[in-house]
Design an enzyme around this catalytic site. Sequence first.
Site, PDB file in Angstrom:
ATOM      1  N   ARG A  47      39.910  58.813  43.137  1.00 23.35           N
ATOM      2  CA  ARG A  47      40.649  57.808  42.354  1.00 23.35           C
ATOM      3  C   ARG A  47      42.096  58.256  42.120  1.00 23.35           C
ATOM      4  O   ARG A  47      43.014  57.443  42.150  1.00 23.35           O
ATOM      5  CB  ARG A  47      39.907  57.550  41.028  1.00 23.35           C
ATOM      6  CG  ARG A  47      40.501  56.423  40.211  1.00 23.35           C
ATOM      7  CD  ARG A  47      39.599  56.012  39.024  1.00 23.35           C
ATOM      8  NE  ARG A  47      40.383  55.305  38.031  1.00 23.35           N
ATOM      9  CZ  ARG A  47      40.611  55.722  36.775  1.00 23.35           C
ATOM     10  NH1 ARG A  47      40.073  56.849  36.340  1.00 23.35           N
ATOM     11  NH2 ARG A  47      41.351  55.009  35.958  1.00 23.35           N
ATOM     12  N   HIS A  51      45.235  56.055  43.337  1.00 29.26           N
ATOM     13  CA  HIS A  51      46.220  55.521  42.386  1.00 29.26           C
ATOM     14  C   HIS A  51      47.624  56.078  42.637  1.00 29.26           C
ATOM     15  O   HIS A  51      48.616  55.422  42.324  1.00 29.26           O
ATOM     16  CB  HIS A  51      45.782  55.780  40.944  1.00 29.26           C
ATOM     17  CG  HIS A  51      44.759  54.797  40.463  1.00 29.26           C
ATOM     18  ND1 HIS A  51      44.564  54.491  39.136  1.00 29.26           N
ATOM     19  CD2 HIS A  51      43.888  54.023  41.148  1.00 29.26           C
ATOM     20  CE1 HIS A  51      43.594  53.582  39.020  1.00 29.26           C
ATOM     21  NE2 HIS A  51      43.172  53.298  40.226  1.00 29.26           N
ATOM     22  N   TRP A 190      28.269  52.054  40.632  1.00 31.46           N
ATOM     23  CA  TRP A 190      28.019  50.923  41.545  1.00 31.46           C
ATOM     24  C   TRP A 190      26.750  51.133  42.364  1.00 31.46           C
ATOM     25  O   TRP A 190      26.158  50.171  42.842  1.00 31.46           O
ATOM     26  CB  TRP A 190      29.196  50.768  42.501  1.00 31.46           C
ATOM     27  CG  TRP A 190      30.462  50.252  41.895  1.00 31.46           C
ATOM     28  CD1 TRP A 190      30.845  48.939  41.851  1.00 31.46           C
ATOM     29  CD2 TRP A 190      31.528  51.003  41.295  1.00 31.46           C
ATOM     30  NE1 TRP A 190      32.080  48.848  41.247  1.00 31.46           N
ATOM     31  CE2 TRP A 190      32.532  50.091  40.888  1.00 31.46           C
ATOM     32  CE3 TRP A 190      31.740  52.367  41.053  1.00 31.46           C
ATOM     33  CZ2 TRP A 190      33.713  50.488  40.275  1.00 31.46           C
ATOM     34  CZ3 TRP A 190      32.918  52.758  40.432  1.00 31.46           C
ATOM     35  CH2 TRP A 190      33.885  51.827  40.050  1.00 31.46           C
TER      36      TRP A 190
HETATM   37 ZN1  ZEM Z   1      38.454  51.724  41.936  1.00 26.34          ZN
HETATM   38  N1  ZEM Z   1      38.028  51.528  39.975  1.00 26.34           N
HETATM   39  N2  ZEM Z   1      39.316  49.882  41.962  1.00 26.34           N
HETATM   40  N3  ZEM Z   1      38.960  51.990  43.884  1.00 26.34           N
HETATM   41  N4  ZEM Z   1      37.635  53.569  41.901  1.00 26.34           N
HETATM   42  C1  ZEM Z   1      37.342  52.415  39.190  1.00 26.34           C
HETATM   43  C2  ZEM Z   1      36.767  53.613  39.600  1.00 26.34           C
HETATM   44  C3  ZEM Z   1      36.900  54.130  40.874  1.00 26.34           C
HETATM   45  C4  ZEM Z   1      39.399  49.005  40.905  1.00 26.34           C
HETATM   46  C5  ZEM Z   1      39.139  49.301  39.563  1.00 26.34           C
HETATM   47  O1  ZEM Z   1      39.686  48.511  38.560  1.00 26.34           O
HETATM   48  C6  ZEM Z   1      38.392  50.450  39.169  1.00 26.34           C
HETATM   49  C7  ZEM Z   1      39.611  51.086  44.693  1.00 26.34           C
HETATM   50  C8  ZEM Z   1      39.866  49.782  44.378  1.00 26.34           C
HETATM   51  C9  ZEM Z   1      39.718  49.235  43.095  1.00 26.34           C
HETATM   52  C10 ZEM Z   1      37.546  54.431  42.964  1.00 26.34           C
HETATM   53  C11 ZEM Z   1      38.189  54.299  44.193  1.00 26.34           C
HETATM   54  C12 ZEM Z   1      38.852  53.161  44.600  1.00 26.34           C
HETATM   55  C13 ZEM Z   1      37.246  51.920  37.861  1.00 26.34           C
HETATM   56  C14 ZEM Z   1      36.573  52.657  36.720  1.00 26.34           C
HETATM   57  C15 ZEM Z   1      37.878  50.697  37.838  1.00 26.34           C
HETATM   58  C16 ZEM Z   1      37.992  49.803  36.638  1.00 26.34           C
HETATM   59  C17 ZEM Z   1      37.527  53.697  36.123  1.00 26.34           C
HETATM   60  C18 ZEM Z   1      36.865  54.494  35.027  1.00 26.34           C
HETATM   61  O2  ZEM Z   1      36.482  53.879  34.015  1.00 26.34           O
HETATM   62  O3  ZEM Z   1      36.702  55.715  35.193  1.00 26.34           O
HETATM   63  C19 ZEM Z   1      39.874  47.730  41.390  1.00 26.34           C
HETATM   64  C20 ZEM Z   1      40.117  46.462  40.592  1.00 26.34           C
HETATM   65  C21 ZEM Z   1      40.049  47.857  42.742  1.00 26.34           C
HETATM   66  C22 ZEM Z   1      40.448  46.769  43.669  1.00 26.34           C
HETATM   67  C23 ZEM Z   1      39.807  46.512  44.792  1.00 26.34           C
HETATM   68  C24 ZEM Z   1      39.976  51.730  45.940  1.00 26.34           C
HETATM   69  C25 ZEM Z   1      40.761  51.049  47.067  1.00 26.34           C
HETATM   70  C26 ZEM Z   1      39.509  53.020  45.871  1.00 26.34           C
HETATM   71  C27 ZEM Z   1      39.617  54.151  46.851  1.00 26.34           C
HETATM   72  C28 ZEM Z   1      39.968  53.991  48.114  1.00 26.34           C
HETATM   73  C29 ZEM Z   1      36.679  55.540  42.617  1.00 26.34           C
HETATM   74  C30 ZEM Z   1      36.250  56.672  43.536  1.00 26.34           C
HETATM   75  C31 ZEM Z   1      36.274  55.341  41.298  1.00 26.34           C
HETATM   76  C32 ZEM Z   1      35.333  56.215  40.472  1.00 26.34           C
HETATM   77  C33 ZEM Z   1      36.114  57.214  39.664  1.00 26.34           C
HETATM   78  C34 ZEM Z   1      35.228  58.124  38.847  1.00 26.34           C
HETATM   79  O4  ZEM Z   1      35.792  58.820  37.992  1.00 26.34           O
HETATM   80  O5  ZEM Z   1      34.019  58.177  39.031  1.00 26.34           O
END
Ligand code: ZEM
Length: 291
Positions: A47, A51, A190
Amino acid sequence: GDLAGSFSPKEFVPAKEDYIKVYEAVAKRLEENEDYDDGSYGPVLVRLAWHASGTYDVETKTGGSNGATMRFQPESDHGANAGLKAARDFLEPVKAKFPWITYSDLWTLAGVCAFQQMGGPTIPWRPGRADSDISACTPDGRLPDATKEQKHLRAIFGRMGFNDQEIVALSGAHALGRCHTDRSGFDGPWTHSPTMLTNDFYRLLVDEKWNWRKWNGPAQYEDKSKTLMMLPTDMALVKDKEFKKYVEKYAKDQDAFFKDFSDVICKLFELGVPFKQEERWSFKVVEKPGS
Ligand code: ZEM
């Protein structure tokens, strides 16, 4: 020009083997703290790398992984980045051991390492990112908002330079990790294997029945067992016909997903980086002791 002042023959010029050492140092520590989340820092490192990269704007050529500006306020305090201090702090000892690597190279290399160590495809990577100062911080609002739908996804990812197929392929990263109520407000993982990259995100989207969760938190979906979740933006991938084509393809074919995922993550981590080196390197997975 006068090179004498700037050129020092003792200056350390890292080679591939030095970056391999960094990859290995991250890999060996991913599961050092079994109490952290699901036992691995891999998801939060992914993440962080995403970001850092996903702030890119093709029009103004600003943002992207080059710069590592999330080290600074206000970018570190953007709502979307809540909780990423855990990932940045995790990497500090690695940066201390290998001070020649830039934060921006380190964050993306750690992302590659995390994906590969969690069973994902090989993701080619090359160095060349330079750290910027606070003046390069991106404005808030460049990362996707999970409460929105397909139009928003196309606007946000289109600004980075991605098409429909790439948006769906990138989203498969949500096979990993979980949502935290104290970070995003959302809650839960998920998939049932949040530390293994699989095509389960797509399979669950297609196969499960998803209902709105009744709770006091932000609107999110839950499966029948109430153990898994989907964000509104995740569900948009099956509500939208164009997106759904690719969801169905990746749900059926993990190899096709892995191939496209490797390509699109490589592209994500390179957005806006003025590389001098053309060659990309592939890093070998570090096997866990005893496996
Ligand atoms: Zn995420 N993501 N993401 N994401 N994401 C979260 C967690 C993780 C969106 C999003 O709002 C959120 C992509 C795309 C998008 C990961 C990777 C990638 C979380 C939860 C949210 C709300 C955060 C938390 O509470 O810790 C949205 C709207 C997306 C649009 C499509 C893409 C592209 C990613 C990588 C290529 C990963 C690995 C996590 C889990 C993080 C963790 O700490 O476990």
